[in-house]
Design a protein around this motif. Structure first.
Motif, PDB file in Angstrom:
ATOM      1  N   ASN A 125     -23.635 -64.412  -9.941  1.00 40.53           N
ATOM      2  CA  ASN A 125     -23.081 -63.559 -10.990  1.00 40.53           C
ATOM      3  C   ASN A 125     -22.458 -62.306 -10.386  1.00 40.53           C
ATOM      4  O   ASN A 125     -22.647 -61.190 -10.864  1.00 40.53           O
ATOM      5  CB  ASN A 125     -24.153 -63.165 -12.017  1.00 40.53           C
ATOM      6  CG  ASN A 125     -23.535 -62.552 -13.262  1.00 40.53           C
ATOM      7  OD1 ASN A 125     -22.406 -62.868 -13.633  1.00 40.53           O
ATOM      8  ND2 ASN A 125     -24.254 -61.653 -13.904  1.00 40.53           N
ATOM      9  N   LYS A 149     -19.500 -66.168  -8.098  1.00 41.17           N
ATOM     10  CA  LYS A 149     -19.651 -65.795  -9.505  1.00 41.17           C
ATOM     11  C   LYS A 149     -20.670 -66.702 -10.180  1.00 41.17           C
ATOM     12  O   LYS A 149     -21.529 -66.233 -10.947  1.00 41.17           O
ATOM     13  CB  LYS A 149     -18.293 -65.913 -10.212  1.00 41.17           C
ATOM     14  CG  LYS A 149     -18.293 -65.438 -11.655  1.00 41.17           C
ATOM     15  CD  LYS A 149     -18.496 -63.942 -11.732  1.00 41.17           C
ATOM     16  CE  LYS A 149     -18.404 -63.449 -13.173  1.00 41.17           C
ATOM     17  NZ  LYS A 149     -18.688 -62.011 -13.281  1.00 41.17           N
ATOM     18  N   GLU A 150     -20.602 -67.991  -9.864  1.00 38.12           N
ATOM     19  CA  GLU A 150     -21.489 -68.971 -10.499  1.00 38.12           C
ATOM     20  C   GLU A 150     -22.932 -68.831 -10.007  1.00 38.12           C
ATOM     21  O   GLU A 150     -23.879 -68.849 -10.797  1.00 38.12           O
ATOM     22  CB  GLU A 150     -20.970 -70.378 -10.200  1.00 38.12           C
ATOM     23  CG  GLU A 150     -21.825 -71.499 -10.770  1.00 38.12           C
ATOM     24  CD  GLU A 150     -21.298 -72.872 -10.378  1.00 38.12           C
ATOM     25  OE1 GLU A 150     -22.122 -73.777 -10.167  1.00 38.12           O
ATOM     26  OE2 GLU A 150     -20.064 -73.025 -10.282  1.00 38.12           O
TER      27      GLU A 150
END
Length: 536
Positions: free
Chosen positions: A267, A263-264
């Motif tokens: 994304n 996610k980091e």
């Protein structure tokens, strides 16, 4: 680790420097600053892991300092932040969290409370550094050829290509695997979003695919008995062999960490499926199909989940009735504008068909033709059908010779259907969002939540948020904030309305936060704005 304390009260700074055992917590002697401007100079020149800042300071406030770090200095994105304030007001907490603050402490500060937060920050950073070091060691030890062999082995197992004990034995010799006494669990990592931002960009597809397998390998590198391989551009499988209960628990704790990293860094939302345990290598293809079914079903409720297969899931997998449940759901999702979920749902239904042994080509073809018929019928009702296109699609379906060709034809028709429906929905969405915007402007004092707004207009809250930003070019909260400021300026022109009354009428719970935000956005306090207006 290095901390920076920012506070306009020297006594407050000295108290934190003296009364916290920085060395025992694994920190250098902290840096200090008495203003936001002084802090920015230090941050620009020195590496800082943790920022401890007061909210209310003359000049640049703590919230403005954090906002500037976030917007102007990419290298500070990983910095952990503790906000300190004498104000027990939710609005300040909300703003600080929105800007990335990880902790919030009220004055007078409890030393043990702050020390606990500093220790947690240290542990988090040490864990990340440890994984990076272990990953580096792993890359040095493993040869590229071994990784390729491992990926082929996983793919062959899942696809059922290992059809004999002799072939399995050959793989066991190549990879030094146990040839018997199997206890295997399958972990499946899959991107949730089917469509890329640019589906024709090969570079983006490769980057996401490589990023997924890289992160999985990084997160699970320390565990013996793990065999990792791609099963598709958006999917990675991990076979765990003969793990002890303790090792399995440790491995499962890494699943959410891998999700967070993806996610980091990319994304991207990832769902993880964990199979039941099996005792023979020949069961692996079935485990894979069971997890695919479970993950596709769970995505209807939301993305980014960690799912565990059980007996209830197994019964649902075998007893699922295709026509009665999937056709209506696919059409419903298409009608509501959730085309991505509709495609995911179709692929899940198709996998259910292929899981039946033996696979009936005629039945699969009938399923495809049935879905296309339903879509054509809906298009005719809205007079958005092309007879020539429909005839061509029917001919392509009749000419299919295998089940994957049928999938390709149906997917192509789905794409054309979605394109036609999107033209119709664009006009409807424009009118809908204009109504939502007017409703928000008329109810500024009510502090309407997105959930309440969605219920008012009979929409899913996430879907409403996406539509609003697409149509208006900003989020709902940004729109409301701007509307409140515009309304406040209008009310401030009336000298008979007090500032606190203006605050209430535009939906602020406290006049203090209204004044703070008004000055932040306009450069003047409400009273200064009013005075300047009358001087004009």
């Amino acid at each position: 680790m290095q901390a920076l304390i920012v506070d306009d009260e020297p006594m407050q700074i000295q108290g934190l420097v003296r009364h916290i055992d920085w060395e025992a917590l694994g920190y250098e002697q902290p840096l200090t600053a008495q203003s936001g401007e002084e802090a920015m100079a230090i941050l620009a020149a020195t590496h800082v892991d943790v920022l401890i800042t007061d909210v209310s300071m003359p000049g640049m406030t703590g919230i403005e300092l954090l906002a500037k770090c976030k917007s102007d200095y990419p290298k500070l994105q990983a910095m952990q932040t503790v906000m300190i304030s004498g104000y027990d007001e939710f609005e300040f907490v909300q703003e600080a969290i929105h800007l990335g603050a990880k902790a919030y402490v009220l004055k007078p500060i409890k030393t043990d409370e702050l020390e606990a937060k500093l220790a947690a920050f240290r542990d988090s950073l040490e864990k990340k550094n440890h994984i990076e070091q272990e990953t580096s060691k792993l890359r040095e030890k493993m040869t590229e050829s071994y990784e390729v062999l491992q990926e082929h082995y996983v793919k062959d197992l899942i696809e059922g290509s290992i059809q004999s004990d002799e072939l399995l034995e050959s793989w066991c010799r190549l990879l030094d695997l146990p040839s018997e006494n199997w206890q295997a669990t399958l972990f499946l990592f899959g991107y949730d979003r089917l469509f890329l931002s640019n589906p024709h960009d090969a570079k983006e597809r490769i980057m996401l695919s490589e990023g997924l397998i890289k992160c999985v390998k990084m997160g699970l590198s320390e565990f013996a008995g793990t065999y990792i391989g791609k099963t598709g551009a958006d999917e990675v499988a991990v076979i765990l062999l003969n793990a002890s209960p303790a090792d399995r628990v440790k491995l499962e704790k890494q699943l959410s960490f891998i999700q967070d990293i993806l996610k980091e860094q990319y994304n991207a939302s990832v769902t993880v499926g964990v199979s039941r345990e099996c005792q023979t290598w020949s069961e692996i293809p079935l485990l894979y199909k069971e997890i695919k079914h479970m993950m596709a079903s769970a995505r209807m409720a939301g993305y980014g989940q960690i799912l565990y297969f059980d007996h209830v899931e197994m019964n649902e997998y075998h007893d699922f009735r295709l026509y009665e449940e999937y056709f209506p759901e696919i059409l419903k999702l298409l009608d509501s504008g959730e085309s991505e979920k509709a495609v995911v749902y179709f692929n899940h239904a198709y996998e259910m068909l292929l899981a039946q042994k033996p696979v009936s080509f005629s039945y699969v073809q009938a399923f495809g033709m049935g879905l296309i018929s339903e879509l054509i019928r809906k298009l005719k009702r809205t007079k958005e059908t092309d007879a020539e296109m429909n005839i061509l699609m029917w001919q392509r379906m009749i000419d299919c010779t295998d089940v994957e060709e049928i999938r390709t034809v149906v997917m192509a028709f789905l794409a054309q259907y979605i394109q036609l429906k999107q033209k119709e929905q664009t006009v409807q969405q424009h009118n809908l969002i204009q109504r939502v915007a007017r409703y928000l402007e008329e109810h500024l004092e009510a502090n309407v939540t997105v959930k309440q707004l969605a219920e008012q207009f009979h929409l899913n809250s996430s879907y409403l948020s996406v539509l609003f930003k697409k149509e208006m070019g900003r989020t709902i909260s940004d729109f409301v904030q701007e509307a409140r400021m515009n309304k406040a300026k209008e009310l401030l022109r009336d000298p008979n309305i007090k500032v606190y009354e203006v605050s209430e009428q535009v939906g602020f719970q406290t006049a203090a936060y209204f004044t703070f935000l008004f000055k932040k956005l306009t450069g003047t306090t409400p009273q200064e704005f009013r005075d300047y207006y009358y001087e004009e």
